[in-house]
Design a protein around this motif. Structure first.
Motif, PDB file in Angstrom:
ATOM      1  N   UNK A   1      71.158 109.547  29.052  1.00 55.05           N
ATOM      2  CA  UNK A   1      70.980 110.667  30.170  1.00 55.05           C
ATOM      3  C   UNK A   1      70.998 110.193  31.474  1.00 55.05           C
ATOM      4  N   UNK A   2      70.298 108.895  31.782  1.00 53.21           N
ATOM      5  CA  UNK A   2      70.134 108.683  33.114  1.00 53.21           C
ATOM      6  C   UNK A   2      69.784 109.640  34.288  1.00 53.21           C
ATOM      7  N   UNK A   3      68.575 110.092  33.965  1.00 59.47           N
ATOM      8  CA  UNK A   3      67.947 111.076  34.687  1.00 59.47           C
ATOM      9  C   UNK A   3      67.779 110.566  36.052  1.00 59.47           C
ATOM     10  N   UNK A   4      68.297 111.699  37.118  1.00 58.63           N
ATOM     11  CA  UNK A   4      68.143 111.159  38.526  1.00 58.63           C
ATOM     12  C   UNK A   4      66.725 112.293  39.068  1.00 58.63           C
ATOM     13  N   UNK A   5      66.091 111.577  40.035  1.00 51.91           N
ATOM     14  CA  UNK A   5      65.112 112.140  40.734  1.00 51.91           C
ATOM     15  C   UNK A   5      65.467 113.552  41.017  1.00 51.91           C
TER      16      UNK A   5
ATOM     17  N   UNK B   1      60.333 115.017  26.142  1.00 56.27           N
ATOM     18  CA  UNK B   1      60.140 115.893  27.402  1.00 56.27           C
ATOM     19  C   UNK B   1      59.436 115.316  28.485  1.00 56.27           C
ATOM     20  N   UNK B   2      58.325 114.546  27.897  1.00 59.99           N
ATOM     21  CA  UNK B   2      57.397 114.021  28.803  1.00 59.99           C
ATOM     22  C   UNK B   2      58.043 112.706  29.328  1.00 59.99           C
ATOM     23  N   UNK B   3      58.723 111.882  28.532  1.00 61.17           N
ATOM     24  CA  UNK B   3      59.238 110.669  29.245  1.00 61.17           C
ATOM     25  C   UNK B   3      60.478 111.058  30.389  1.00 61.17           C
ATOM     26  N   UNK B   4      61.212 112.303  29.873  1.00 64.13           N
ATOM     27  CA  UNK B   4      62.350 112.569  31.089  1.00 64.13           C
ATOM     28  C   UNK B   4      61.332 113.051  32.552  1.00 64.13           C
ATOM     29  N   UNK B   5      60.386 113.741  32.175  1.00 65.56           N
ATOM     30  CA  UNK B   5      59.440 114.356  33.154  1.00 65.56           C
ATOM     31  C   UNK B   5      59.079 112.910  34.074  1.00 65.56           C
ATOM     32  N   UNK B   6      58.815 111.813  33.218  1.00 66.22           N
ATOM     33  CA  UNK B   6      58.115 110.691  33.959  1.00 66.22           C
ATOM     34  C   UNK B   6      59.199 109.926  34.875  1.00 66.22           C
ATOM     35  N   UNK B   7      60.425 110.463  34.507  1.00 71.28           N
ATOM     36  CA  UNK B   7      61.490 109.821  35.182  1.00 71.28           C
ATOM     37  C   UNK B   7      61.771 110.501  36.479  1.00 71.28           C
ATOM     38  N   UNK B   8      61.214 111.472  36.732  1.00 72.30           N
ATOM     39  CA  UNK B   8      61.364 112.477  38.012  1.00 72.30           C
ATOM     40  C   UNK B   8      62.017 113.687  37.758  1.00 72.30           C
ATOM     41  N   UNK B   9      62.237 113.979  36.750  1.00 73.13           N
ATOM     42  CA  UNK B   9      63.120 115.644  36.474  1.00 73.13           C
ATOM     43  C   UNK B   9      62.045 116.672  36.254  1.00 73.13           C
ATOM     44  N   UNK B  10      62.666 117.849  36.614  1.00 76.23           N
ATOM     45  CA  UNK B  10      61.636 119.010  36.223  1.00 76.23           C
ATOM     46  C   UNK B  10      62.359 119.321  34.705  1.00 76.23           C
TER      47      UNK B  10
ATOM     48  N   UNK C   1      70.835 120.742  35.378  1.00 76.93           N
ATOM     49  CA  UNK C   1      71.653 119.834  35.695  1.00 76.93           C
ATOM     50  C   UNK C   1      72.176 119.185  34.541  1.00 76.93           C
ATOM     51  N   UNK C   2      71.391 119.088  33.474  1.00 74.84           N
ATOM     52  CA  UNK C   2      71.582 118.479  32.119  1.00 74.84           C
ATOM     53  C   UNK C   2      70.976 119.195  31.074  1.00 74.84           C
ATOM     54  N   UNK C   3      71.668 119.338  29.918  1.00 72.16           N
ATOM     55  CA  UNK C   3      70.887 119.738  28.604  1.00 72.16           C
ATOM     56  C   UNK C   3      70.876 118.482  27.796  1.00 72.16           C
ATOM     57  N   UNK C   4      69.739 118.187  27.320  1.00 68.88           N
ATOM     58  CA  UNK C   4      69.485 116.956  26.476  1.00 68.88           C
ATOM     59  C   UNK C   4      68.964 117.344  25.069  1.00 68.88           C
ATOM     60  N   UNK C   5      69.428 116.629  23.980  1.00 62.25           N
ATOM     61  CA  UNK C   5      68.991 117.004  22.467  1.00 62.25           C
ATOM     62  C   UNK C   5      69.120 115.711  21.833  1.00 62.25           C
ATOM     63  N   UNK C   6      67.841 115.624  21.175  1.00 61.95           N
ATOM     64  CA  UNK C   6      67.617 114.398  20.206  1.00 61.95           C
ATOM     65  C   UNK C   6      67.217 114.952  18.687  1.00 61.95           C
ATOM     66  N   UNK C   7      67.959 114.761  17.787  1.00 59.25           N
ATOM     67  CA  UNK C   7      67.683 114.681  16.662  1.00 59.25           C
ATOM     68  C   UNK C   7      67.369 116.216  16.276  1.00 59.25           C
TER      69      UNK C   7
END
Length: 252
Positions: free
Chosen positions: A27-31, A46-55, A93-99
């Motif tokens: 996914x390579x999330x950008x700030x 979702x929490x980990x994505x937020x920790x990488x700087x995304x809304x 900017x992105x739709x992410x989906x796991x499992x």
């Protein structure tokens, strides 16, 4: 609809989120990016994505999962929604989906909703069960229900496990440009040793294949399924589920 048991999911099926960290790297999330986590479960990724700087917006059909996610991560916006038919107030900017997407048989509607949720140039990054996923477990379920209970498990099967060709075609028909797609084996160790397969069946299959059976009868069925699958999937200490996954990256 599958009735998710949020506490069991967190306590005994935690490998779902753990393995999802690999797709997070893709996914390579950008700030500052806006990301929808589609089928977010109890919100760990979702929490980990937020920790990488995304809304982040976390979306799931299960209200029980959403309630647990909101308790665990109160700073994230979690909303109930159906992957087959959803819309957002603003594009992401992105739709992410796991499992998650192998639980939705109407893949065309999912892909259309994802397309509409993305801004122009936005990306769709997903991992889910591919063709042959948990084939040995499904065979054991099918054999036991057919031989001992005259139940056709194929009619009850809730999952959509496409080949990479099938899914790529659907994406391209929608207009997506696929930049990465892979279908791979991922043998998955189930948690809690000897009890691992029972936890898996309870958490992911019980209310679909066995909803008409009493709790005591379910226990007997699970024991029979374990007997059928033991030679193929039990290594003497733990159960290894025969997972096969699809990972895909596609741009609007």
């Amino acid at each position: 609809m599958h009735e998710w048991k949020a506490e069991l999911y967190d306590d005994k099926l935690g490998f779902v989120s753990q393995y999802g960290r690999g797709i997070l790297e893709i996914l390579n999330v950008q700030q500052g990016e806006k990301v929808l986590d589609l089928g977010c479960g109890t919100g760990d990724l979702s929490h980990e994505i937020a920790q990488l700087g995304a809304s982040v917006i976390g979306m799931d059909l299960s209200e029980e999962m959403m309630e647990r996610a909101r308790i665990k991560y109160p700073d994230i916006n979690f909303i109930s929604g159906n992957a087959e038919n959803f819309s957002l107030d603003e594009p992401v900017n992105a739709v992410f989906s796991n499992a998650a997407l192998h639980w939705v048989k109407n893949a065309e509607s999912v892909i259309s909703s994802v397309w509409n949720a993305l801004e122009e140039g936005g990306r769709f990054v997903a991992e889910f069960g591919g063709k042959g996923n948990v084939e040995m477990i499904v065979k054991a379920i099918t054999d036991v229900l057919s031989q001992d209970y005259s139940v056709d498990a194929n009619e009850l099967n809730p999952w959509y496990f496409p080949s990479i060709g099938e899914y790529s075609q659907l994406l391209e028909q929608q207009g997506f440009r696929i930049t990465y797609a892979v279908h791979f084996d991922r043998p998955t160790q189930l948690e809690d040793g000897e009890n691992g397969l029972e936890h898996w069946l309870n958490g992911l299959a019980a209310d679909v294949f066995f909803k008409d059976f009493s709790e005591s009868e379910k226990k007997r069925i699970f024991t029979k399924i374990a007997t059928h699958a033991r030679e193929s999937l039990f290594n003497g200490e733990t159960w290894i589920a025969d997972y096969k996954r699809i990972r895909v990256v596609a741009f609007k």
